[in-house]
Design a protein around this motif. Sequence first.
Motif: not given
Length: 170
Positions: A10-17, A29-32, A73-74, A92-94
């Motif tokens: 995950e440190f190398a890949y992150g949230a994705g390409h 989507i995660y609204d913040a 909410n990330y 907890t996420r929305t």
Amino acid sequence: MNVKTNTDLEFAYGAGHLNPLKAANPGLIYDAGAADFIKFLCGQGYSTKNLQLITADNSSCTKATNGTVWDLNYPSFTLLIRDGKTVTGTFTRTVTNVGSAVSTYKVKVTASSKLTVKVEPSVLTFKSLGQKKSFTVTATAPGDELRLSGSLVWDDGVFQVRSPIVVFAI
């Protein structure tokens, strides 16, 4: 990447390409908003004075605006192992449906065998665009690990929405 062979996954890949075509139509989507980030900054110890330097308004840090990093909410989940003790975090996420009006997303968790991840509910059913649904992620990791990682993916057969999960020791 494979969680078993890429220990820094995950440190190398992150949230994705980032795929610009898919990013324009992400499904969920995660609204913040500003209030979420104010709570986050206050929870990180920002003074009202320093907060106002960032917000350029009269926002203040009070008991009501004192959140934690876990409250934001990330679309990622991080736990810190201290003193070699087992750690558990509940997040907890929305998410907001911006994909197909009627859709059902099922969660798929991929993680190191030493990282326990539970998601409740495991299915999110939407009946309209703009509808919001909340879920809770509970992650537990033993204290004798330096770094563990995984991910959860919400998948409705059309959209796949990925969130990284990272546990590390300091």
